[in-house]
Write a protein that holds these residues in place. Structure first.
Motif, PDB file in Angstrom:
ATOM      1  N   PRO A  53      -2.780   2.767 -25.272  1.00  0.00           N
ATOM      2  CA  PRO A  53      -2.075   3.034 -26.257  1.00  0.00           C
ATOM      3  C   PRO A  53      -0.619   3.410 -26.385  1.00  0.00           C
ATOM      4  N   LYS A  54       0.070   3.283 -27.512  1.00  0.00           N
ATOM      5  CA  LYS A  54       1.411   3.844 -27.467  1.00  0.00           C
ATOM      6  C   LYS A  54       1.168   5.289 -27.368  1.00  0.00           C
ATOM      7  N   GLY A  55       2.337   5.898 -26.955  1.00  0.00           N
ATOM      8  CA  GLY A  55       2.214   7.260 -26.561  1.00  0.00           C
ATOM      9  C   GLY A  55       1.956   7.719 -25.406  1.00  0.00           C
ATOM     10  N   MET A  56       1.620   6.878 -24.504  1.00  0.00           N
ATOM     11  CA  MET A  56       1.110   7.424 -23.064  1.00  0.00           C
ATOM     12  C   MET A  56       2.138   7.149 -21.912  1.00  0.00           C
ATOM     13  N   ALA A  57       1.886   7.952 -21.009  1.00  0.00           N
ATOM     14  CA  ALA A  57       2.786   7.691 -19.829  1.00  0.00           C
ATOM     15  C   ALA A  57       1.866   6.991 -18.934  1.00  0.00           C
ATOM     16  N   HIS A  58       2.233   6.245 -17.890  1.00  0.00           N
ATOM     17  CA  HIS A  58       1.580   5.430 -17.248  1.00  0.00           C
ATOM     18  C   HIS A  58       2.282   5.053 -16.014  1.00  0.00           C
ATOM     19  N   GLY A  59       1.308   5.156 -14.813  1.00  0.00           N
ATOM     20  CA  GLY A  59       1.680   4.833 -13.501  1.00  0.00           C
ATOM     21  C   GLY A  59       0.471   4.345 -12.615  1.00  0.00           C
ATOM     22  N   PHE A  60       0.965   3.737 -11.618  1.00  0.00           N
ATOM     23  CA  PHE A  60      -0.180   3.378 -10.773  1.00  0.00           C
ATOM     24  C   PHE A  60       0.145   3.434  -9.440  1.00  0.00           C
ATOM     25  N   LEU A  61      -0.719   3.535  -8.232  1.00  0.00           N
ATOM     26  CA  LEU A  61      -0.545   3.654  -6.770  1.00  0.00           C
ATOM     27  C   LEU A  61      -1.328   2.478  -6.272  1.00  0.00           C
ATOM     28  N   SER A  62      -0.435   1.809  -5.562  1.00  0.00           N
ATOM     29  CA  SER A  62      -1.101   0.620  -4.838  1.00  0.00           C
ATOM     30  C   SER A  62      -2.136   1.125  -3.654  1.00  0.00           C
ATOM     31  N   LEU A  63      -3.096   0.781  -3.552  1.00  0.00           N
ATOM     32  CA  LEU A  63      -4.559   1.224  -2.638  1.00  0.00           C
ATOM     33  C   LEU A  63      -4.235   0.071  -1.497  1.00  0.00           C
ATOM     34  N   LYS A  64      -3.957  -0.875  -1.597  1.00  0.00           N
ATOM     35  CA  LYS A  64      -3.915  -2.088  -0.800  1.00  0.00           C
ATOM     36  C   LYS A  64      -2.650  -2.879  -0.598  1.00  0.00           C
ATOM     37  N   GLU A  79       1.086  -1.243   0.091  1.00  0.00           N
ATOM     38  CA  GLU A  79      -0.036  -0.084   0.164  1.00  0.00           C
ATOM     39  C   GLU A  79       1.013   1.136   0.116  1.00  0.00           C
ATOM     40  N   GLY A  80       0.461   2.099  -0.829  1.00  0.00           N
ATOM     41  CA  GLY A  80       1.256   3.412  -0.897  1.00  0.00           C
ATOM     42  C   GLY A  80       2.251   3.504  -1.812  1.00  0.00           C
ATOM     43  N   VAL A  81       2.749   2.336  -2.386  1.00  0.00           N
ATOM     44  CA  VAL A  81       3.938   2.115  -3.616  1.00  0.00           C
ATOM     45  C   VAL A  81       3.103   3.127  -4.691  1.00  0.00           C
ATOM     46  N   LEU A  82       3.948   3.835  -5.295  1.00  0.00           N
ATOM     47  CA  LEU A  82       3.536   4.593  -6.649  1.00  0.00           C
ATOM     48  C   LEU A  82       4.583   4.165  -7.732  1.00  0.00           C
ATOM     49  N   ILE A 129       5.219   5.898  -1.657  1.00  0.00           N
ATOM     50  CA  ILE A 129       6.556   5.269  -1.364  1.00  0.00           C
ATOM     51  C   ILE A 129       7.108   5.009  -2.952  1.00  0.00           C
ATOM     52  N   LEU A 130       8.137   5.773  -3.332  1.00  0.00           N
ATOM     53  CA  LEU A 130       8.809   5.747  -4.623  1.00  0.00           C
ATOM     54  C   LEU A 130      10.178   4.977  -4.580  1.00  0.00           C
ATOM     55  N   SER A 131      10.574   4.498  -5.883  1.00  0.00           N
ATOM     56  CA  SER A 131      11.790   4.210  -6.041  1.00  0.00           C
ATOM     57  C   SER A 131      12.681   5.243  -6.309  1.00  0.00           C
ATOM     58  N   ASP A 132      13.985   5.184  -5.946  1.00  0.00           N
ATOM     59  CA  ASP A 132      15.101   6.185  -6.403  1.00  0.00           C
ATOM     60  C   ASP A 132      15.053   6.490  -7.731  1.00  0.00           C
ATOM     61  N   LYS A 133      14.714   5.700  -8.670  1.00  0.00           N
ATOM     62  CA  LYS A 133      14.722   6.309  -9.936  1.00  0.00           C
ATOM     63  C   LYS A 133      13.433   7.099 -10.207  1.00  0.00           C
ATOM     64  N   ASP A 134      12.083   6.649  -9.695  1.00  0.00           N
ATOM     65  CA  ASP A 134      11.234   7.344 -10.004  1.00  0.00           C
ATOM     66  C   ASP A 134      11.137   8.832  -9.249  1.00  0.00           C
ATOM     67  N   MET A 135      11.843   8.892  -8.222  1.00  0.00           N
ATOM     68  CA  MET A 135      12.046  10.117  -7.506  1.00  0.00           C
ATOM     69  C   MET A 135      12.853  11.229  -8.289  1.00  0.00           C
ATOM     70  N   LYS A 187      -1.035  18.211 -12.386  1.00  0.00           N
ATOM     71  CA  LYS A 187      -1.961  18.400 -11.275  1.00  0.00           C
ATOM     72  C   LYS A 187      -2.773  16.874 -11.073  1.00  0.00           C
ATOM     73  N   ILE A 188      -2.049  15.918 -11.351  1.00  0.00           N
ATOM     74  CA  ILE A 188      -2.649  14.489 -10.831  1.00  0.00           C
ATOM     75  C   ILE A 188      -3.046  14.454  -9.384  1.00  0.00           C
ATOM     76  N   ASP A 189      -4.343  14.203  -9.248  1.00  0.00           N
ATOM     77  CA  ASP A 189      -4.658  13.785  -7.714  1.00  0.00           C
ATOM     78  C   ASP A 189      -4.638  12.377  -7.602  1.00  0.00           C
ATOM     79  N   TRP A 190      -3.643  12.053  -6.692  1.00  0.00           N
ATOM     80  CA  TRP A 190      -3.447  10.627  -6.634  1.00  0.00           C
ATOM     81  C   TRP A 190      -4.460  10.180  -5.400  1.00  0.00           C
ATOM     82  N   GLY A 191      -4.943  11.072  -4.695  1.00  0.00           N
ATOM     83  CA  GLY A 191      -6.023  10.682  -3.702  1.00  0.00           C
ATOM     84  C   GLY A 191      -5.488   9.962  -2.550  1.00  0.00           C
ATOM     85  N   PHE A 192      -4.396  10.377  -2.118  1.00  0.00           N
ATOM     86  CA  PHE A 192      -3.462   9.593  -1.315  1.00  0.00           C
ATOM     87  C   PHE A 192      -2.609  10.490  -0.507  1.00  0.00           C
TER      88      PHE A 192
END
Length: 168
Positions: free
Chosen positions: A101-112, A42-45, A152-158, A141-146
């Motif tokens: 589709p191709k050409g998109m940035a993608h991410g996810f936040l674990s809620l559990k 939970e909390g990993v993005l 929690i981010l990886s060093d690379k994602d920070m 201005k992404i609202d991650w709602g968390f």
């Protein structure tokens, strides 16, 4: 996409992937070449990630355990949804699948805790083509709602850049 689910006294059954069904929904065929599997507390993005150039990837994503907030940003300059942000909840209970589709940035936040996220890619991962955008880009201005202090981010994602600092 939400697959038809069949329930009875034993539990449930659904097709998690059917090439013909996806082709009918998209109006074209996608040749997936790689499956990825991640487990997150939970909390990993994870994200916002994408592959550039000829290594750009289309993805079909889903959650088989837990729940995530899935976020997609359109990076296709010629698109009428350029820089738009799409958010949805994917979970084991709603069984939704999302095609990216191709050409998109993608991410996810674990809620559990221990959310299991699966995704199919139509191109192989290429380290030299990997890129990304910082999750809290002020222009998006992404609202991650968390709570941000619990993400929690990886060093690379920070260290990912802002969208305005990318040359894509």
């Amino acid at each position: 996409m939400e697959p038809p689910t069949f329930r009875d006294r034993r539990g449930l059954f659904f097709e998690s992937y059917n090439h013909k069904t996806l082709e009918a929904v998209l109006g074209r065929s996608v040749g997936f070449v790689q499956d990825n599997h991640s487990v997150s507390h939970e909390g990993v993005l994870r994200g916002l990630h994408f592959q550039t150039g000829k290594h750009a990837q289309a993805k079909l994503v889903r959650v088989v355990r837990g729940e995530v907030l899935d976020v997609v940003v359109d990076l296709r300059r010629d698109s009428n949804t350029y820089r738009n942000v799409f958010r949805t909840i994917l979970s084991e209970s709603n069984r939704k699948m999302l095609f990216i589709p191709k050409g998109m940035a993608h991410g996810f936040l674990s809620l559990k805790d221990d959310s299991v996220f699966l995704y199919k890619c139509d191109e192989y991962y290429n380290k030299d083509a990997e890129s990304g955008i910082i999750y809290n880009d002020p222009d998006l201005k992404i609202d991650w709602g968390f709570p941000e202090n619990k993400i929690i981010l990886s060093d690379k994602d920070m260290k990912l850049p802002k969208l305005k600092d990318l040359s894509i």
